[in-house]
Design a protein around this motif. Structure first.
Motif, PDB file in Angstrom:
ATOM      1  N   ALA A 264      38.504  28.307 -34.960  1.00 59.45           N
ATOM      2  CA  ALA A 264      38.894  29.536 -34.350  1.00 59.45           C
ATOM      3  C   ALA A 264      37.736  30.652 -34.851  1.00 59.45           C
ATOM      4  N   GLY A 265      37.679  30.611 -36.092  1.00 60.28           N
ATOM      5  CA  GLY A 265      36.551  31.376 -36.713  1.00 60.28           C
ATOM      6  C   GLY A 265      35.213  31.220 -36.103  1.00 60.28           C
ATOM      7  N   ARG A 266      34.754  29.763 -35.975  1.00 61.21           N
ATOM      8  CA  ARG A 266      33.256  29.850 -35.227  1.00 61.21           C
ATOM      9  C   ARG A 266      33.263  30.299 -33.889  1.00 61.21           C
ATOM     10  N   ALA A 267      34.433  30.009 -33.046  1.00 58.03           N
ATOM     11  CA  ALA A 267      34.539  30.433 -31.792  1.00 58.03           C
ATOM     12  C   ALA A 267      34.394  32.074 -31.762  1.00 58.03           C
ATOM     13  N   VAL A 268      35.029  32.748 -32.569  1.00 61.90           N
ATOM     14  CA  VAL A 268      34.906  34.224 -32.629  1.00 61.90           C
ATOM     15  C   VAL A 268      33.655  34.569 -33.062  1.00 61.90           C
ATOM     16  N   ARG A 269      33.061  34.127 -34.030  1.00 62.34           N
ATOM     17  CA  ARG A 269      31.506  34.137 -34.490  1.00 62.34           C
ATOM     18  C   ARG A 269      30.562  34.089 -33.258  1.00 62.34           C
ATOM     19  N   LEU A 270      30.798  32.836 -32.513  1.00 67.21           N
ATOM     20  CA  LEU A 270      30.002  32.702 -31.543  1.00 67.21           C
ATOM     21  C   LEU A 270      30.037  33.655 -30.484  1.00 67.21           C
ATOM     22  N   ILE A 271      31.222  34.140 -29.939  1.00 63.36           N
ATOM     23  CA  ILE A 271      31.303  35.233 -28.827  1.00 63.36           C
ATOM     24  C   ILE A 271      30.842  36.378 -29.509  1.00 63.36           C
ATOM     25  N   VAL A 272      31.148  36.738 -30.573  1.00 63.36           N
ATOM     26  CA  VAL A 272      30.617  38.112 -31.156  1.00 63.36           C
ATOM     27  C   VAL A 272      29.129  38.119 -31.164  1.00 63.36           C
ATOM     28  N   ASN A 273      28.455  37.065 -31.648  1.00 62.10           N
ATOM     29  CA  ASN A 273      27.198  37.047 -31.842  1.00 62.10           C
ATOM     30  C   ASN A 273      26.302  36.984 -30.537  1.00 62.10           C
ATOM     31  N   ARG A 274      27.184  36.713 -29.503  1.00 63.84           N
ATOM     32  CA  ARG A 274      26.463  36.525 -28.084  1.00 63.84           C
ATOM     33  C   ARG A 274      26.493  37.956 -27.698  1.00 63.84           C
ATOM     34  N   ILE A 275      27.801  38.670 -27.997  1.00 67.27           N
ATOM     35  CA  ILE A 275      27.972  40.124 -27.535  1.00 67.27           C
ATOM     36  C   ILE A 275      27.246  40.878 -27.924  1.00 67.27           C
ATOM     37  N   GLU A 276      26.738  40.823 -28.970  1.00 63.57           N
ATOM     38  CA  GLU A 276      25.736  41.750 -29.948  1.00 63.57           C
ATOM     39  C   GLU A 276      24.453  41.710 -29.591  1.00 63.57           C
ATOM     40  N   ARG A 277      24.029  40.445 -28.863  1.00 65.43           N
ATOM     41  CA  ARG A 277      22.775  40.383 -28.449  1.00 65.43           C
ATOM     42  C   ARG A 277      22.514  40.942 -26.865  1.00 65.43           C
ATOM     43  N   ILE A 278      23.510  41.424 -26.387  1.00 62.13           N
ATOM     44  CA  ILE A 278      23.368  41.952 -24.832  1.00 62.13           C
ATOM     45  C   ILE A 278      22.682  43.221 -24.682  1.00 62.13           C
ATOM     46  N   PRO A 279      22.928  44.048 -25.798  1.00 57.60           N
ATOM     47  CA  PRO A 279      22.237  45.367 -25.346  1.00 57.60           C
ATOM     48  C   PRO A 279      20.600  45.452 -25.436  1.00 57.60           C
ATOM     49  N   ALA A 280      20.243  44.310 -26.089  1.00 61.67           N
ATOM     50  CA  ALA A 280      18.715  44.111 -25.950  1.00 61.67           C
ATOM     51  C   ALA A 280      18.235  43.613 -24.816  1.00 61.67           C
ATOM     52  N   GLN A 281      19.078  43.035 -23.915  1.00 62.40           N
ATOM     53  CA  GLN A 281      18.494  42.438 -22.518  1.00 62.40           C
ATOM     54  C   GLN A 281      19.618  42.840 -21.675  1.00 62.40           C
ATOM     55  N   PRO A 282      20.112  43.772 -21.500  1.00 65.69           N
ATOM     56  CA  PRO A 282      21.635  43.844 -20.716  1.00 65.69           C
ATOM     57  C   PRO A 282      21.678  43.285 -19.337  1.00 65.69           C
ATOM     58  N   ARG A 283      20.470  43.210 -18.692  1.00 63.28           N
ATOM     59  CA  ARG A 283      20.500  42.675 -17.385  1.00 63.28           C
ATOM     60  C   ARG A 283      20.195  41.053 -17.297  1.00 63.28           C
TER      61      ARG A 283
END
Length: 113
Positions: free
Chosen positions: A50-69
């Motif tokens: 559960a913790g790994r899944a949440v961290r994986l998702i949050v880490n991916r989301i935090e990278r979106i602003p650098a390349q939003p498209r």
């Protein structure tokens, strides 16, 4: 749910780590609720997963602003620029506005959404 897993960093990623040319990252209540729901579904069976899944998702989301498209555009949302990216088996839907990336929803790819 441990605060370290879903604490303030989920709502407000470290602004200092964002590049000046990237857009702001915002979360809807629905997206935050989705993340909590996924954690609460996995936690009784496997707290570590559960913790790994949440961290994986949050880490991916935090990278979106650098390349939003970079995410695939979802044309069914009409004139809005709604896109999706995957983090392992989880789909993250977000909308681009003039100044923000807004995380709309998060769910497992097998869910009927």
């Amino acid at each position: 749910m441990p605060r370290s897993v879903l604490g303030p960093a989920v709502w407000y990623p470290a602004a200092a780590k964002r590049r000046a040319d990237s857009v702001a990252l915002r979360w809807t209540q629905s997206a935050y609720g989705d993340l909590r729901r996924l954690y609460q579904f996995l936690e009784p069976v496997n707290p570590g997963a559960a913790g790994r899944a949440v961290r994986l998702i949050v880490n991916r989301i935090e990278r979106i602003p650098a390349q939003p498209r970079l995410g695939e555009r979802l044309p069914r949302f009409g004139p809005r620029e709604v896109r999706r990216v995957l983090a392992a088996k989880y789909e993250i839907r977000y909308e681009l506005t003039d100044s923000d990336v807004v995380v709309l929803r998060i769910f497992h790819a097998r869910e009927d959404r």
